[in-house]
Scaffold this motif. Structure first.
Motif, PDB file in Angstrom:
ATOM      1  N   THR A  60       2.314   1.730  -3.376  1.00 32.36           N
ATOM      2  CA  THR A  60       1.315   2.258  -4.300  1.00 32.36           C
ATOM      3  C   THR A  60       1.183   3.772  -4.171  1.00 32.36           C
ATOM      4  O   THR A  60       1.125   4.506  -5.171  1.00 32.36           O
ATOM      5  CB  THR A  60      -0.053   1.597  -4.030  1.00 32.36           C
ATOM      6  OG1 THR A  60       0.074   0.187  -4.210  1.00 32.36           O
ATOM      7  CG2 THR A  60      -1.118   2.128  -4.972  1.00 32.36           C
ATOM      8  N   GLY A 115       0.815  -1.210   0.000  1.00 29.86           N
ATOM      9  CA  GLY A 115       0.000   0.000   0.000  1.00 29.86           C
ATOM     10  C   GLY A 115       0.847   1.256   0.000  1.00 29.86           C
ATOM     11  O   GLY A 115       0.575   2.220  -0.737  1.00 29.86           O
ATOM     12  N   THR A 123      -5.403  -1.747  -2.909  1.00 25.39           N
ATOM     13  CA  THR A 123      -4.214  -2.554  -2.623  1.00 25.39           C
ATOM     14  C   THR A 123      -4.279  -3.169  -1.234  1.00 25.39           C
ATOM     15  O   THR A 123      -4.052  -4.368  -1.051  1.00 25.39           O
ATOM     16  CB  THR A 123      -2.945  -1.698  -2.740  1.00 25.39           C
ATOM     17  OG1 THR A 123      -2.865  -1.158  -4.062  1.00 25.39           O
ATOM     18  CG2 THR A 123      -1.702  -2.520  -2.458  1.00 25.39           C
TER      19      THR A 123
END
Length: 471
Positions: free
Chosen positions: A48, A45, A127
């Motif tokens: 991302t 995460g 995610t």
């Protein structure tokens, strides 16, 4: 998770409820952030965010690392991990956490006016949710701390459950006992109550995550329904025992007859495509293995004959499927007079149950000890597999005098062909007790599948290299 009622003084009630939930999380789920699937979700995460926004501040990273596990935990995503069959419940909790996370980001952006980029929020939420769901469905079963369970049932059944949990080293942690229909005796220092009506209060007092009710007197449909009502306000899960042992999930399915919920236990057919596939594949594999290993087999045979007088092969009558007798082949690992002097060694027997075993058997030859250590003495059994008398995977081949002394349960082992390897070999072989050996063989016979055979074959290499129980 059930929310507390918001009445007069509702804010204090809500704070007390939140404090209780956090206290239970700290007590039962220490180290959750460090658990692998959650760490992977947070790490991906953050990656991302960094890719989408071209930047990632430490404050944002720390917030995500703290908020995401907290949301998953508060939605029940970490509860009951380690119990087979609850993964879908955990995955649903993760999805709820993802929805709350996305909603919180939207509120920060639209209501609070904080600069939260929608594109980054969407990517981050997707995610975190996706990776954590995969972690729930396919990740490790064992949590950082075990699921706390109150066990209720008749005392003999409760004792059996506690023994099974201890023997299997399961992450479930019994925290209390409720005795149904019998005297109250202490179990390993656990608090004991009596009667199904006391279960809910005892579960709350001991901070149990779940209640396990075993079949017994006073455990009827209405009693279980009322217990479920009493456990609901505290989000305590209810499990009802089936009295089944060593039955895989693949053989079970829930059925409904009127208002009754039944558990259907599927029996395995003696014949069929899967059985035929096993037979043909194993016999073909044995022939191929004999051709490839021919130089090794000839070399071992020559070494055995040179090491001690006598032939290279040891022939012994064993019992196969449905009680059929056959001659099993092994490389000779003992002196030729081994059977004649066995009677003088009976007092030194270290074998379990009906088996005769000695860790330091004086009858074993020098090269025989090496062959046993690496299970090379079993290789001639490939001839038995090729002839259809044995299987590559199956129960341990039994001696006739053992079978003569079998009671009812061990005879179930004779329902299939004995194997060159099996659960008994990959689980400890000679180190197992007689009861453990029989239980493993029965579990194999009752739950057989091609997938189980493949897993046993894969584990065999590690068992051979580890030498456990090979003597």
């Amino acid at each position: 998770m059930t929310s507390p009622p918001l009445t007069a003084g509702g804010s204090s009630t809500l704070l007390a409820y939140a404090g209780e939930r956090l206290r239970r999380l700290r007590a039962s789920h220490r180290g959750l952030i460090a658990w692998l699937p959650d760490t992977a979700a947070i790490g991906l995460g953050l990656l991302t965010i960094a890719v989408v926004t071209d930047s990632l501040s430490p404050a944002v990273a720390l917030t995500i690392a703290v908020v995401w596990p907290a949301l998953v935990a508060l939605n029940g995503g970490y509860r009951l991990r380690g119990i087979t069959g609850t993964r879908m419940l955990q995955a649903r909790a993760v999805v709820r956490a993802g929805a709350l996370f996305g909603l919180a980001c939207w509120i920060l952006d639209g209501v609070a006016g904080l600069p939260v980029e929608s594109r980054a929020t969407l990517a981050l939420t997707a995610t975190l949710t996706a990776v954590s769901v995969v972690g729930c469905l396919g990740g490790p079963r064992t949590p950082a701390a075990g699921t706390r369970v109150l066990v209720a049932g008749p005392e003999p059944e409760v004792a059996d459950v506690l023994a099974e949990l201890e023997a299997s080293k399961h992450p479930i942690v019994p925290v209390a006992i409720c005795s149904l229909g019998g005297p109250q005796h202490p179990f390993a220092g656990l608090p004991v109550t009596s009667g199904l009506g006391s279960v809910a209060e005892a579960a709350e007092r001991t901070r149990a995550d779940a209640v396990m009710v075993l079949p017994g007197a006073g455990v009827g449909p209405r009693e279980l329904q009322r217990l479920g009502w009493a456990l609901a306000p505290h989000a305590t899960q209810l499990f009802v025992g089936t009295a089944l042992l060593d039955v895989t999930r693949a053989r079970t399915a829930l059925a409904q007859v009127g208002g009754l919920r039944l558990l259907h236990v599927r029996t395995l057919p003696d014949r069929g495509l899967a059985r035929t596939t096993k037979e043909v594949t194993e016999r073909f594999a044995a022939v191929v293995a004999l051709l490839l290993l021919a130089p090794v087999l000839l070399g071992l045979a020559a070494a055995i004959r040179r090491d001690s007088p006598g032939g290279a092969l040891f022939r012994q009558e064993r019992i196969g499927r449905n009680g059929e007798r056959f001659v099993m082949l092994k490389f000779r690992t003992m002196r030729t007079e081994a059977e004649d002097v066995r009677a003088t060694l009976e007092q030194q027997n270290e074998g379990a149950g009906l088996l005769f075993k000695m860790r330091q058997d004086p009858r074993v030859t020098r090269i025989g000890a090496v062959l046993r250590r690496y299970s090379l003495d079993e290789l001639p059994q490939l001839f038995n597999v090729a002839r259809g008398e044995m299987a590559l995977v199956g129960p341990r081949p039994a001696l006739p005098d053992e079978v003569d002394r079998y009671d009812h349960d061990p005879r179930r082992r004779l329902a299939v062909k004995p194997g060159l390897t099996g659960l008994w070999q990959v689980s400890g072989r000679s180190d197992l007790s007689w009861e453990e050996s029989v239980r493993l063989d029965l579990a194999y016979v009752d739950n057989w599948s091609l997938g189980l055979d493949l897993r046993i074959v894969a584990r065999t290499f590690g068992a051979v290299l580890g030498h456990r129980g090979a003597y």
